[in-house]
Design an enzyme around this catalytic site. Structure first.
Site, PDB file in Angstrom:
ATOM      1  N   SER A   1      -2.479  34.793 -30.896  1.00  0.00           N
ATOM      2  CA  SER A   1      -2.521  33.440 -30.350  1.00  0.00           C
ATOM      3  C   SER A   1      -3.589  32.595 -31.047  1.00  0.00           C
ATOM      4  O   SER A   1      -3.535  32.431 -32.251  1.00  0.00           O
ATOM      5  CB  SER A   1      -2.728  33.503 -28.834  1.00  0.00           C
TER       6      SER A   1
ATOM      7  N   LYS B   1       0.392  12.225 -11.791  1.00  0.00           N
ATOM      8  CA  LYS B   1      -1.048  12.420 -11.754  1.00  0.00           C
ATOM      9  C   LYS B   1      -1.375  13.769 -11.115  1.00  0.00           C
ATOM     10  O   LYS B   1      -0.865  14.112 -10.047  1.00  0.00           O
ATOM     11  CB  LYS B   1      -1.715  11.289 -10.957  1.00  0.00           C
TER      12      LYS B   1
END
Length: 304
Positions: A121, A173
């Site tokens: 990764s 949000k």
């Protein structure tokens, strides 16, 4: 007589206190000198050398390590740099920042990456900034991708009779949120973030490994590879360790093979004692993975 006894007791206490603080002062001075000598010995003293930087554990933003890399680029005694990597990855920003720092270093010095047990990764993102990648046959690498994990507990809250309400300026949000149902809108927006960061990672790999766009199918599912599989798929250049890397530096970059390899410390200085104690406490009390937030690029079988 009582006055003289009290006076003698006070004198003994004062001497003990003075002795204690003298010892503390001596230890502090010795530690400071040792730290300074260690830094000088690793980066300056003793003529030309090959620098070794270790990238271990979870990769996050590390200003001290970045400054060390910048210092190596300016040090004429450093003839090459070996990145020893043993990490499952970390945050996307941590890996990207380290990747770009290594790219800048590579403009001044030859850089090779030597993968140990794991280089996956964000750790693989870091490695591909090097001029050549080495791994053992059993090294675990790849896991090229990005992940953002969340939990939805709305059904559990309903079962125990608890409700949660958020007042926010827009529907996306603070989404996704554990206390709000995962709507198709939130899923699409979140997946868009992941896809964008994956494209960035994918393009890094394609560019640095000199692959075509169609070659992304080799790693697009985020799978992990052994060193042997990574070599077959073009993700690394050679099976081998540090000695193989040094031999390559000699044959391809003209770096003398008899140069000493010096480990470069990237830890904080002794005057950052409180920061070091805080870091130690985090590593011993909590798993490093619990400190990760947001977009991450990390591989670990326990997280699956």
């Amino acid at each position: 007589m009582a006055y003289e006894s009290d006076y003698l007791v006070d004198r003994r206490r004062l001497k003990r206190r003075l002795t204690f603080w003298r010892v503390v002062a001596v230890v502090a001075v010795v530690a400071a000198i040792a730290a300074a000598f260690g830094r000088l010995g690793d980066t300056v003293v003793g003529g030309d050398f090959i620098a070794r930087i270790s990238v271990e554990g979870i990769i996050v933003q590390d200003d001290q390590r970045l400054q060390t890399i910048r210092d190596l680029a300016k040090n004429d005694s450093v003839k090459a740099v070996i990145l020893r990597i043993d990490s499952p990855g970390g945050t996307v920003v941590g890996g990207e920042t380290l990747y770009r720092a290594i790219l800048e270093l590579g403009k001044k010095k030859p850089v090779v990456a030597v993968m140990d047990g794991v280089a996956a990764s964000a750790a693989y993102m870091t490695a591909i900034a090097a001029d050549r990648l080495f791994a053992r046959e059993g090294t675990l690498t790849g896991s090229i991708g990005v992940i953002l994990q969340t939990t939805e507990v709305t059904k559990l809250l309903d079962m125990i009779g608890v409700s949660a309400k958020s007042f926010k300026s827009g529907s996306l949000k603070a989404a996704p949120s554990p206390v709000e149902r995962l709507t198709p809108e939130v899923e699409a927006a979140t997946q868009g973030l992941i896809d964008e960061m994956y494209r960035m990672f994918r393009d890094m790999v394609l560019e640095r490994r000199k692959m075509k766009a169609a070659d992304a199918s080799r790693f697009s599912d985020g799978r992990i590879f052994t060193g042997r599989q990574a070599l077959k798929n073009g993700l690394i250049d050679q099976i081998g360790g540090e000695q193989a890397a040094i031999a390559w530096l000699e044959s391809e970059k003209g770096v003398p093979a008899d140069l000493k390899v010096r480990r470069i410390k990237t830890e904080r200085d002794v005057d950052d004692l409180l920061d070091r104690l805080d870091s130690l406490a985090r590593k011993t009390i909590l798993s490093e993975r619990l400190t990760l937030d947001g977009l991450i690029s990390v591989w670990h079988p326990e997280m699956r």
